[in-house]
Design a protein around this motif. Structure first.
Motif, PDB file in Angstrom:
ATOM      1  N   SER A 153       0.862  -1.177   0.000  1.00 41.65           N
ATOM      2  CA  SER A 153       0.000   0.000   0.000  1.00 41.65           C
ATOM      3  C   SER A 153       0.893   1.219   0.000  1.00 41.65           C
ATOM      4  CB  SER A 153      -0.936   0.008   1.200  1.00 41.65           C
ATOM      5  OG  SER A 153      -0.206   0.109   2.390  1.00 41.65           O
ATOM      6  N   ILE A 154       0.518   2.196  -0.800  1.00 39.29           N
ATOM      7  CA  ILE A 154       1.350   3.374  -0.967  1.00 39.29           C
ATOM      8  C   ILE A 154       0.462   4.610  -1.005  1.00 39.29           C
ATOM      9  CG2 ILE A 154       1.396   3.127  -3.499  1.00 39.29           C
ATOM     10  CD1 ILE A 154       4.351   4.131  -3.380  1.00 39.29           C
ATOM     11  N   ASP A 155       0.931   5.680  -0.361  1.00 36.96           N
ATOM     12  CA  ASP A 155       0.275   6.985  -0.440  1.00 36.96           C
ATOM     13  C   ASP A 155       1.247   7.976  -1.065  1.00 36.96           C
ATOM     14  OD1 ASP A 155      -2.416   6.876   1.001  1.00 36.96           O
ATOM     15  OD2 ASP A 155      -1.094   5.903   2.450  1.00 36.96           O
ATOM     16  N   PHE A 156       0.737   8.737  -2.019  1.00 43.65           N
ATOM     17  CA  PHE A 156       1.533   9.743  -2.723  1.00 43.65           C
ATOM     18  C   PHE A 156       1.224  11.099  -2.103  1.00 43.65           C
ATOM     19  CE2 PHE A 156       0.574   6.231  -5.552  1.00 43.65           C
ATOM     20  CZ  PHE A 156       1.851   5.842  -5.931  1.00 43.65           C
ATOM     21  N   LEU A 157       2.253  11.779  -1.608  1.00 45.42           N
ATOM     22  CA  LEU A 157       2.042  12.965  -0.787  1.00 45.42           C
ATOM     23  C   LEU A 157       2.283  14.272  -1.527  1.00 45.42           C
ATOM     24  CD1 LEU A 157       3.989  11.672   2.334  1.00 45.42           C
ATOM     25  CD2 LEU A 157       1.622  11.271   1.738  1.00 45.42           C
ATOM     26  N   ARG A 158       3.326  14.279  -2.358  1.00 44.60           N
ATOM     27  CA  ARG A 158       3.721  15.502  -3.061  1.00 44.60           C
ATOM     28  C   ARG A 158       4.261  15.101  -4.420  1.00 44.60           C
ATOM     29  NH1 ARG A 158       5.634  15.707   2.162  1.00 44.60           N
ATOM     30  NH2 ARG A 158       4.824  17.502   3.325  1.00 44.60           N
ATOM     31  N   ARG A 159       4.281  16.028  -5.342  1.00 44.74           N
ATOM     32  CA  ARG A 159       4.832  15.721  -6.654  1.00 44.74           C
ATOM     33  C   ARG A 159       6.351  15.654  -6.559  1.00 44.74           C
ATOM     34  NH1 ARG A 159       1.227  18.529 -11.144  1.00 44.74           N
ATOM     35  NH2 ARG A 159       3.141  18.208 -12.319  1.00 44.74           N
ATOM     36  N   PRO A 160       6.933  14.521  -6.947  1.00 40.22           N
ATOM     37  CA  PRO A 160       8.390  14.400  -6.916  1.00 40.22           C
ATOM     38  C   PRO A 160       9.000  15.318  -7.972  1.00 40.22           C
ATOM     39  CG  PRO A 160       7.330  12.245  -7.098  1.00 40.22           C
ATOM     40  CD  PRO A 160       6.282  13.273  -7.359  1.00 40.22           C
ATOM     41  N   PHE A 161      10.076  15.987  -7.612  1.00 42.71           N
ATOM     42  CA  PHE A 161      10.690  16.910  -8.573  1.00 42.71           C
ATOM     43  C   PHE A 161      12.002  16.380  -9.132  1.00 42.71           C
ATOM     44  CE2 PHE A 161      11.712  18.216  -4.241  1.00 42.71           C
ATOM     45  CZ  PHE A 161      13.099  18.275  -4.255  1.00 42.71           C
ATOM     46  N   GLY A 162      12.534  15.262  -8.594  1.00 45.30           N
ATOM     47  CA  GLY A 162      13.780  14.719  -9.096  1.00 45.30           C
ATOM     48  C   GLY A 162      14.944  15.617  -8.751  1.00 45.30           C
ATOM     49  N   PRO A 163      16.076  15.520  -9.448  1.00 42.38           N
ATOM     50  CA  PRO A 163      16.339  14.608 -10.570  1.00 42.38           C
ATOM     51  C   PRO A 163      16.521  13.148 -10.150  1.00 42.38           C
ATOM     52  CG  PRO A 163      18.349  15.775  -9.959  1.00 42.38           C
ATOM     53  CD  PRO A 163      17.253  16.354  -9.115  1.00 42.38           C
ATOM     54  N   GLU A 164      16.680  12.888  -8.832  1.00 43.68           N
ATOM     55  CA  GLU A 164      16.768  11.505  -8.392  1.00 43.68           C
ATOM     56  C   GLU A 164      15.703  11.239  -7.338  1.00 43.68           C
ATOM     57  OE1 GLU A 164      21.396  10.350  -9.264  1.00 43.68           O
ATOM     58  OE2 GLU A 164      20.853  10.699  -7.182  1.00 43.68           O
ATOM     59  N   LEU A 165      15.305   9.975  -7.266  1.00 40.78           N
ATOM     60  CA  LEU A 165      14.395   9.522  -6.218  1.00 40.78           C
ATOM     61  C   LEU A 165      15.191   8.667  -5.250  1.00 40.78           C
ATOM     62  CD1 LEU A 165      11.454   8.367  -8.504  1.00 40.78           C
ATOM     63  CD2 LEU A 165      11.558  10.472  -7.147  1.00 40.78           C
ATOM     64  N   VAL A 166      14.991   8.881  -3.967  1.00 38.86           N
ATOM     65  CA  VAL A 166      15.721   8.126  -2.951  1.00 38.86           C
ATOM     66  C   VAL A 166      14.701   7.411  -2.065  1.00 38.86           C
ATOM     67  CG1 VAL A 166      17.287   8.281  -0.987  1.00 38.86           C
ATOM     68  CG2 VAL A 166      17.615   9.773  -2.974  1.00 38.86           C
ATOM     69  N   ALA A 167      14.856   6.076  -1.962  1.00 40.04           N
ATOM     70  CA  ALA A 167      13.949   5.278  -1.136  1.00 40.04           C
ATOM     71  C   ALA A 167      14.682   4.815   0.108  1.00 40.04           C
ATOM     72  CB  ALA A 167      13.440   4.067  -1.915  1.00 40.04           C
ATOM     73  N   ASP A 168      14.156   5.177   1.271  1.00 41.57           N
ATOM     74  CA  ASP A 168      14.681   4.672   2.539  1.00 41.57           C
ATOM     75  C   ASP A 168      13.760   3.559   3.011  1.00 41.57           C
ATOM     76  OD1 ASP A 168      17.083   6.147   3.334  1.00 41.57           O
ATOM     77  OD2 ASP A 168      15.779   7.895   3.128  1.00 41.57           O
ATOM     78  N   CYS A 169      14.349   2.373   3.147  1.00 41.21           N
ATOM     79  CA  CYS A 169      13.564   1.169   3.436  1.00 41.21           C
ATOM     80  C   CYS A 169      14.002   0.591   4.772  1.00 41.21           C
ATOM     81  CB  CYS A 169      13.803   0.161   2.317  1.00 41.21           C
ATOM     82  SG  CYS A 169      13.025  -1.429   2.615  1.00 41.21           S
TER      83      CYS A 169
END
Lengths: 150, 150, 150, 150
Positions: free
Chosen positions: B91-107
């Motif tokens: 399940s995922i919630d999208f909070l804000r528009r990502p602006f990049g240029p990179e996406l970082v996932a902390d797991c």
């Protein structure tokens, strides 16, 4: 839901995607949709080697993308080019290992609001061009979008 | 969680993916992981044109796939080649528009059981190679897997 | 998140609930909150016999209600009496059997927008008045609300 | 799903709840179920003042509890007294404000496995004893349980 008419046919949707999102327009070719009616669509996808995880299972992201694509197509069909739609949430449960060779997503629009659009999706495997067994769903998803004017 | 040691380093994970899932091994190259520790990893991805939806927003499936890949990598790191892991829900919630240029996932691994493995993921944009702003997450996800012996 | 100040203290929240929702004001008594800060609260609840399912497990609805109550309290703390908040979605994963005797919910605000407010909640058991073990969460939830003016 | 027979009728379910969970047996009285068939049930609940949030909306926990209770009843109907069922996850989307005076939950079993049991639930308001409008669902939920032997 009392569903309004569609703004786009699948052909118009595909033409829109070619101009607006050419990198992904191939995901939305008209012959991938068995059904594209107000409030409801059925989208089909062939499983490829890249979709299979170690152990031979179709990967979660393959199924999530299909659930999202079917929802996005149906929502764009209703909104036409007057609005943008952005995903706000998705939840999916994986029930059984998909066996392919095709995945079929049945998508139903349950709410079409200004700030909240919600689809329910059921995914099941099928033979090429055939209908899936409705008693053996492989994944179920709820997908929510929100719309903003262009 | 009291977290056991890793069975795989990121280099071993990548080598395993090359043999077990060559079509997707490129997703798991070692230099995509800033952190790969017991119970925790940070995975990085460059936004490409194909990831952008009409309107310029990073597509939902791009973010879902990143959440799932970071979880899958961390779980395989813990299980090694003794077991398979299959996604059971996300399940995922999208909070804000990502602006990049990179996406970082902390797991973060919050449960490592026999029949249930659960990760929490936070995704945020960052400059190339930089850390994201922890106060502006763009998506949050809970990902569950289950393991079965090979 | 860069978090604005609170509009309500826990005492003011409780007074508001007594007038606005007297049937449930008891859920929001000030001494149930160990922490009530901008962007963050900790709420505590004693497990009672009615919360236990056959087999001695705390029922899912007990944990869901606690996740929702902690989120609702924190959101009302930020909105004050100028707005209403309605739940738009909740997803929760149950990780371990809660053993009580108290349940502690740590709630963090990750987005406070006009049409979307999102909290992440972690629930774990603790001895009476004590802190929970952060390494043994029993449930994790994402809760989304939306606000509308009164 | 190819659904096996039920182990419990609603009367037997209620008798079981009286002995196993007397504090909540009132939630499972036989006359709350319009339908209790293999793979499917319909459960009904009257909205009370305590269910209403400030603003007059039925609270999220009221709807979550109803989704969970309908699922739990149907699953116990299938498992009988040979096994315990524990909730492993729930995700719910709230679509419209419920208006009451009754809430009706339609619950469908989509997977009945050893380690994973999944139900889909749709909730809508109705007049007393009447059927809800299928085109105006107010909440949709996916509920997963897992079973363990007694």
């Amino acid at each position: 839901m009392a569903v309004p008419d569609l703004e786009f046919s699948v052909t118009e949707l595909h033409a829109f995607m070619i101009s607006a999102w050419p990198e992904r327009a191939g995901h939305f070719e008209p012959d991938r949709f068995d059904v594209f009616d107000p409030g409801r669509c059925r989208m089909r996808q062939r499983v490829t080697a890249g979709d299979l995880r170690p152990g031979g299972t179709v990967s979660g992201p393959t199924l999530m993308q299909l659930a999202d694509s079917a929802s996005y197509a149906l929502i764009l069909g209703h909104l036409g080019d007057a609005a943008l739609a952005v995903t706000t949430s998705l939840s999916i449960d994986f029930l059984r290992r998909p066996f392919g060779p095709e995945l079929v997503a049945d998508c139903e629009l349950v709410k079409l609001g200004r700030s909240l659009i919600v689809c329910r999706v059921v995914i099941a495997s099928a033979e090429e061009g055939a209908a899936p067994d409705p008693e053996r769903p492989e994944a179920i998803a709820n997908v929510t979008y929100s719309q903003s004017l262009v």
